[in-house]
Every structure is written in structure tokens, then in C-alpha cells.
Design a protein around this motif. Structure first.
Motif, PDB file in Angstrom:
ATOM      1  N   LYS A   1       0.843  -1.195   0.000  1.00 10.02           N
ATOM      2  CA  LYS A   1       0.000   0.000   0.000  1.00 10.02           C
ATOM      3  C   LYS A   1       0.885   1.255   0.000  1.00 10.02           C
ATOM      4  O   LYS A   1       1.819   1.358   0.786  1.00 10.02           O
ATOM      5  CB  LYS A   1      -0.923   0.001   1.218  1.00 10.02           C
ATOM      6  N   MET A   2       0.543   2.171  -0.887  1.00 10.09           N
ATOM      7  CA  MET A   2       1.283   3.427  -0.973  1.00 10.09           C
ATOM      8  C   MET A   2       0.299   4.580  -1.163  1.00 10.09           C
ATOM      9  O   MET A   2      -0.638   4.484  -1.959  1.00 10.09           O
ATOM     10  CB  MET A   2       2.277   3.406  -2.132  1.00 10.09           C
ATOM     11  N   GLY A   3       0.496   5.651  -0.407  1.00  8.56           N
ATOM     12  CA  GLY A   3      -0.312   6.852  -0.549  1.00  8.56           C
ATOM     13  C   GLY A   3       0.559   8.001  -1.018  1.00  8.56           C
ATOM     14  O   GLY A   3       1.682   8.171  -0.539  1.00  8.56           O
ATOM     15  N   VAL A   4       0.043   8.792  -1.957  1.00  8.20           N
ATOM     16  CA  VAL A   4       0.822   9.883  -2.532  1.00  8.20           C
ATOM     17  C   VAL A   4       0.041  11.179  -2.420  1.00  8.20           C
ATOM     18  O   VAL A   4      -1.065  11.297  -2.963  1.00  8.20           O
ATOM     19  CB  VAL A   4       1.155   9.609  -4.013  1.00  8.20           C
ATOM     20  N   ALA A   5       0.610  12.155  -1.688  1.00 13.07           N
ATOM     21  CA  ALA A   5       0.033  13.499  -1.611  1.00 13.07           C
ATOM     22  C   ALA A   5       0.623  14.315  -2.754  1.00 13.07           C
ATOM     23  O   ALA A   5       1.814  14.614  -2.762  1.00 13.07           O
ATOM     24  CB  ALA A   5       0.354  14.140  -0.263  1.00 13.07           C
ATOM     25  N   ALA A   6      -0.214  14.648  -3.732  1.00 13.07           N
ATOM     26  CA  ALA A   6       0.258  15.285  -4.959  1.00 13.07           C
ATOM     27  C   ALA A   6      -0.316  16.686  -5.089  1.00 13.07           C
ATOM     28  O   ALA A   6      -1.532  16.878  -5.013  1.00 13.07           O
ATOM     29  CB  ALA A   6      -0.140  14.446  -6.174  1.00 13.07           C
ATOM     30  N   VAL A   7       0.549  17.677  -5.279  1.00 11.10           N
ATOM     31  CA  VAL A   7       0.097  19.054  -5.444  1.00 11.10           C
ATOM     32  C   VAL A   7      -0.393  19.257  -6.874  1.00 11.10           C
ATOM     33  O   VAL A   7      -0.081  18.458  -7.767  1.00 11.10           O
ATOM     34  CB  VAL A   7       1.227  20.053  -5.111  1.00 11.10           C
ATOM     35  N   PRO A   8      -1.162  20.329  -7.145  1.00 13.31           N
ATOM     36  CA  PRO A   8      -1.600  20.605  -8.518  1.00 13.31           C
ATOM     37  C   PRO A   8      -0.411  20.787  -9.456  1.00 13.31           C
ATOM     38  O   PRO A   8       0.576  21.430  -9.111  1.00 13.31           O
ATOM     39  CB  PRO A   8      -2.390  21.912  -8.368  1.00 13.31           C
TER      40      PRO A   8
ATOM     41  N   LEU B   1     -12.137  -4.752  -2.313  1.00 10.95           N
ATOM     42  CA  LEU B   1     -11.427  -5.307  -3.463  1.00 10.95           C
ATOM     43  C   LEU B   1      -9.942  -5.511  -3.175  1.00 10.95           C
ATOM     44  O   LEU B   1      -9.340  -6.475  -3.653  1.00 10.95           O
ATOM     45  CB  LEU B   1     -11.600  -4.391  -4.678  1.00 10.95           C
ATOM     46  N   VAL B   2      -9.354  -4.605  -2.414  1.00  8.60           N
ATOM     47  CA  VAL B   2      -7.933  -4.732  -2.088  1.00  8.60           C
ATOM     48  C   VAL B   2      -7.698  -5.866  -1.101  1.00  8.60           C
ATOM     49  O   VAL B   2      -6.749  -6.654  -1.244  1.00  8.60           O
ATOM     50  CB  VAL B   2      -7.395  -3.399  -1.517  1.00  8.60           C
ATOM     51  N   GLY B   3      -8.553  -5.964  -0.110  1.00 12.93           N
ATOM     52  CA  GLY B   3      -8.365  -6.966   0.926  1.00 12.93           C
ATOM     53  C   GLY B   3      -7.275  -6.551   1.911  1.00 12.93           C
ATOM     54  O   GLY B   3      -6.618  -5.518   1.749  1.00 12.93           O
ATOM     55  N   PRO B   4      -7.048  -7.359   2.926  1.00 14.37           N
ATOM     56  CA  PRO B   4      -6.092  -6.973   3.982  1.00 14.37           C
ATOM     57  C   PRO B   4      -4.645  -6.929   3.522  1.00 14.37           C
ATOM     58  O   PRO B   4      -3.834  -6.183   4.070  1.00 14.37           O
ATOM     59  CB  PRO B   4      -6.299  -8.052   5.051  1.00 14.37           C
ATOM     60  N   ASP B   5      -4.291  -7.704   2.496  1.00 14.35           N
ATOM     61  CA  ASP B   5      -2.890  -7.798   2.081  1.00 14.35           C
ATOM     62  C   ASP B   5      -2.700  -7.450   0.610  1.00 14.35           C
ATOM     63  O   ASP B   5      -1.718  -7.877  -0.012  1.00 14.35           O
ATOM     64  CB  ASP B   5      -2.358  -9.221   2.336  1.00 14.35           C
ATOM     65  N   GLY B   6      -3.606  -6.666   0.052  1.00 14.92           N
ATOM     66  CA  GLY B   6      -3.543  -6.349  -1.366  1.00 14.92           C
ATOM     67  C   GLY B   6      -2.638  -5.181  -1.694  1.00 14.92           C
ATOM     68  O   GLY B   6      -1.984  -4.597  -0.822  1.00 14.92           O
ATOM     69  N   ASN B   7      -2.609  -4.840  -2.971  1.00 15.31           N
ATOM     70  CA  ASN B   7      -1.747  -3.777  -3.494  1.00 15.31           C
ATOM     71  C   ASN B   7      -2.609  -2.588  -3.911  1.00 15.31           C
ATOM     72  O   ASN B   7      -3.435  -2.710  -4.816  1.00 15.31           O
ATOM     73  CB  ASN B   7      -0.955  -4.302  -4.694  1.00 15.31           C
ATOM     74  N   TRP B   8      -2.389  -1.451  -3.251  1.00 13.48           N
ATOM     75  CA  TRP B   8      -3.264  -0.291  -3.434  1.00 13.48           C
ATOM     76  C   TRP B   8      -2.414   0.977  -3.426  1.00 13.48           C
ATOM     77  O   TRP B   8      -1.716   1.256  -2.446  1.00 13.48           O
ATOM     78  CB  TRP B   8      -4.280  -0.260  -2.297  1.00 13.48           C
ATOM     79  N   VAL B   9      -2.484   1.724  -4.510  1.00 16.42           N
ATOM     80  CA  VAL B   9      -1.807   3.014  -4.593  1.00 16.42           C
ATOM     81  C   VAL B   9      -2.864   4.101  -4.716  1.00 16.42           C
ATOM     82  O   VAL B   9      -3.688   4.076  -5.643  1.00 16.42           O
ATOM     83  CB  VAL B   9      -0.852   3.072  -5.806  1.00 16.42           C
ATOM     84  N   ARG B  10      -2.840   5.056  -3.780  1.00 15.91           N
ATOM     85  CA  ARG B  10      -3.831   6.146  -3.775  1.00 15.91           C
ATOM     86  C   ARG B  10      -3.095   7.470  -3.973  1.00 15.91           C
ATOM     87  O   ARG B  10      -2.185   7.789  -3.214  1.00 15.91           O
ATOM     88  CB  ARG B  10      -4.608   6.165  -2.456  1.00 15.91           C
ATOM     89  N   VAL B  11      -3.513   8.208  -4.984  1.00 13.06           N
ATOM     90  CA  VAL B  11      -2.867   9.477  -5.309  1.00 13.06           C
ATOM     91  C   VAL B  11      -3.909  10.582  -5.307  1.00 13.06           C
ATOM     92  O   VAL B  11      -4.985  10.435  -5.896  1.00 13.06           O
ATOM     93  CB  VAL B  11      -2.185   9.412  -6.695  1.00 13.06           C
ATOM     94  N   GLY B  12      -3.597  11.690  -4.644  1.00  9.91           N
ATOM     95  CA  GLY B  12      -4.540  12.807  -4.642  1.00  9.91           C
ATOM     96  C   GLY B  12      -3.954  14.028  -3.960  1.00  9.91           C
ATOM     97  O   GLY B  12      -2.879  13.972  -3.352  1.00  9.91           O
ATOM     98  N   ASP B  13      -4.681  15.122  -4.078  1.00  7.52           N
ATOM     99  CA  ASP B  13      -4.291  16.390  -3.449  1.00  7.52           C
ATOM    100  C   ASP B  13      -5.072  16.523  -2.142  1.00  7.52           C
ATOM    101  O   ASP B  13      -6.279  16.766  -2.158  1.00  7.52           O
ATOM    102  CB  ASP B  13      -4.611  17.549  -4.398  1.00  7.52           C
ATOM    103  N   THR B  14      -4.381  16.382  -1.019  1.00  9.24           N
ATOM    104  CA  THR B  14      -5.053  16.410   0.282  1.00  9.24           C
ATOM    105  C   THR B  14      -5.609  17.788   0.626  1.00  9.24           C
ATOM    106  O   THR B  14      -6.351  17.922   1.601  1.00  9.24           O
ATOM    107  CB  THR B  14      -4.080  15.973   1.391  1.00  9.24           C
ATOM    108  N   ASN B  15      -5.273  18.801  -0.151  1.00  9.23           N
ATOM    109  CA  ASN B  15      -5.783  20.159   0.101  1.00  9.23           C
ATOM    110  C   ASN B  15      -6.838  20.565  -0.906  1.00  9.23           C
ATOM    111  O   ASN B  15      -7.092  21.748  -1.123  1.00  9.23           O
ATOM    112  CB  ASN B  15      -4.625  21.167   0.079  1.00  9.23           C
ATOM    113  N   GLN B  16      -7.458  19.592  -1.511  1.00 10.30           N
ATOM    114  CA  GLN B  16      -8.491  19.869  -2.510  1.00 10.30           C
ATOM    115  C   GLN B  16      -9.733  19.072  -2.157  1.00 10.30           C
ATOM    116  O   GLN B  16      -9.635  17.915  -1.762  1.00 10.30           O
ATOM    117  CB  GLN B  16      -7.976  19.470  -3.895  1.00 10.30           C
TER     118      GLN B  16
END
Length: 348
Positions: A18-25, A265-280
């Protein structure tokens, strides 16, 4: 040829988990996520009967992702349009429900109501309610205004009521609450608010109209997709195998039910990448969409938190202003409760 900047290259080191990405505009998140999807395909991270699932916000983004991923895959000498699936949440929900309509309580011939027809049905139900309850206008319209003799004001009133009902229905479905359940709660808690009574009744009539047509709307699709996934563990496991990697774009606009569907869909041990702007937060006002889901995800144990902070969209003065506003909000906003509404990273 895509040449990643250092922060983008860091994202492209991803292999699993699992990876989370805080992406600016302007940080190039679409290009980065597309390159990551192509990389997972070309490096053999999936089998022939599997797909990388990319979930994005709007149909135009679906086309954009499909084109970019296809280009990257073609550059690697592989056939495009294989090994990946790009969907909006509604498109994904449609795929799930269409495969198992029986679990959703639908016939195989169910139809999907488009947004225009849905709006017309809500408008008709709201207009019928107003005709039966003229006293509602007396509560909320200036008593010096005669709606019968002022058609423009009458039109504005009708449109306002229709908008209230449409937003109410959308949010109720997002929360997976049926009109009968709402009525029961109103009776249990002795709620007699006139606008609430109107919205619940319009919701009831709207759902009855959908059932008569043998149709569902887009909000129903999402709600029913969650029901399907929750009711058949074997079907869910097949989908988890089919989509071993889920890449989520615009995750700051993830709604409560989207969060639930993707977590299933991901489940407890799945692969999930989430990308977004946390200030939007474009859709937060009248839905359950919230950047809180992405912010919480970035802090979860086991999630690799990354930043895409380099912006190629704005000049330095705009970037400096945005960063100063972000810092002032977090440190000195006079309403303390709002200081947590913005977060890092700053734009570079």
C-alpha cells in the motif's frame, strides 16, 4: 518519452503493498500513475488473466489514462488495451453489478437511468409534492411574494426544492440508506422538519419510479456494487485475483462508499496506490467525499507515504501565495477547528 522528475521516480520504485501519494496541482500525477501502471504490466507483475485496475474520477480522465498507458505499453513493445482496466467508480460499479445482477436483486435486463432522465424524475416528484403541500412555500418564501403571479420566482423556488431533493437523495444513497429506513428513523426520533419530510417523500417516489421502470441510477450502481461484494466471498476473491493492483486517482474525492468498495477489493494484504491532493475537496459539500479518507490512509501502519510536490503549472508568485495561505491556515486561522483542513506538502 516520459522522463520522471526525482519525486516521480521515487513513486515508480513501487512494487507491491500500500502506498499513498500526496500530490500538489501540476505535479504530473496522471503521467506518473500511468507510467506506474505500464511498468507493472511490462515487468510481469501480473498474469495473463489479470489486470491493473485504475479508478479515476471522471470519464475524460478515463480516456486520458487509457491513452497514456497504451502509449507506454506500446513503447515497451507490448499490445495496448491488454492487462489494464480504467474505470470511474460508476463504471467499476457497473462492471461488478452487471456480472452478478442476481446478488444486487436485479434482473439481467436492468437498465441504467442517465443523469438527465434522473433529474427529470426528481423534478417531477418534487413538483408533485409542492402541489400537494403549498404550505411549504409559506414557510420559506417571503409572504409578500405571490408565486402564482411571479413565474420567475416560482421557477427559482421549484429549482431550489429540486436541487435540495437531488442532493439529499445522492447523499442518502452514498450512505446506503433507503427511504423506508429514513422514515423509521424519523418516527423513532420524532423528527418533523418540513424539508426533511419533503426530501424523504420525494426520495420514496423516485425509488418507486425506478422500480417501475426496472432501472437503477448511477448512485444505485455504486450502492449495489458494495452489496454484491459484501454478500458473496467467493465472487469477491475472484475479483481480488483479477485485479491484484488497484491504482486510485483523485483519491481526495473518494466517497465513503468508494472507500468501502476499494477496501473490499484490495483486501487486507492487497496492493493499493492512492494518489490525490489532500488540500483539494471539490465534491465535499453535498456528498460524503472527503480528503480525510486519503489523509487517514497516509497515516495508516504499513502504508508508504510519498509526496509529489513539484508543480509545473504555476509561476513562483502563485506558488508562494498558495504556500503562505496553507501555512497561515494551519498555524493561525482564527477558527481553530479549520486549522486541520489543510496539510503538507508545500508546493515546490
Amino acid at each position: 518519452m516520459f522522463k520522471p522528475r526525482p519525486m516521480q521516480a521515487e513513486i515508480l520504485k513501487y512494487q507491491s503493498g500500500k502506498m499513498g501519494v500526496a500530490a500538489v496541482p501540476g505535479s504530473g500525477k496522471t503521467a506518473t500513475l500511468s507510467a506506474l501502471a505500464a511498468q507493472l504490466i511490462t515487468k510481469g507483475s501480473i498474469y495473463d488473466d489479470q489486470e491493473i485496475l485504475i479508478v479515476t474520477l471522471v470519464n475524460s480522465a478515463v480516456d486520458n489514462f487509457s491513452t497514456r498507458i497504451g502509449s507506454f505499453v506500446r513503447e515497451a513493445g507490448l499490445l495496448e488495451n491488454m492487462g489494464y482496466r480504467v474505470r470511474t467508480l460508476h463504471g467499476l460499479a457497473h462492471d461488478i453489478v452487471r456480472e452478478r445482477p442476481d446478488l444486487a436483486g436485479l434482473s439481467e435486463q436492468f437498465s441504467i437511468l442517465d443523469e438527465n432522465e434522473s433529474s427529470r424524475m426528481i423534478e417531477a416528484a418534487a413538483a408533485a409534492y409542492l402541489r400537494e403541500h403549498p404550505e411549504l412555500a409559506e414557510l420559506f418564501v417571503d409572504p409578500t411574494i405571490d408565486l402564482h403571479n411571479e413565474p420567475k420566482t416560482q421557477k427559482n423556488w421549484n429549482e431550489t426544492v429540486t436541487g435540495i431533493c437531488a442532493n439529499f437523495i445522492s447523499q442518502a444513497k452514498d450512505l446506503q440508506i433507503e427511504p423506508t429506513e429514513l422514515r423509521e428513523k424519523m418516527e423513532k426520533h420524532h423528527l418533523t422538519d418540513p424539508l426533511l419530510e419533503m426530501a424523504v417523500q420525494v426520495y420514496f417516489e423516485y425509488q418507486r419510479g425506478l422500480r417501475y421502470r426496472g432501472s437503477v441510477d448511477f448512485s444505485d450502481l455504486v450502492r449495489l456494487a458494495h452489496r454484491v461484494l459484501s454478500s458473496d466471498p467467493e465472487f469477491l476473491e475472484r475479483l481480488r485475483y483479477r485485479w491484484p493492483y488497484i491504482l486510485e486517482d483523485e483519491a481526495q474525492d473518494s466517497s465513503l462508499v468508494q472507500e468501502r468498495i476499494l477496501r473490499l477489493l484490495v483486501g487486507p494484504d492487497g496492493n493499493w496506490v492512492r494518489v490525490g491532493d489532500t488540500n483539494q475537496a471539490i465534491y465535499e459539500t453535498f456528498t460524503t467525499a472527503s480528503p480525510t479518507f486519503l489523509r487517514d490512509f497516509l497515516r495508516e501502519p504499513g502504508v508508504a507515504a510519498k509526496d509529489l510536490a513539484n508543480s509545473g503549472r504555476s509561476n513562483k508568485s502563485i506558488i508562494r501565495l498558495a504556500n503562505d495561505l496553507n501555512k497561515w491556515t494551519r498555524d493561525a486561522h482564527p477558527v481553530e477547528e479549520l486549522r486541520s483542513s489543510l496539510s503538507l506538502p508545500s508546493i515546490i
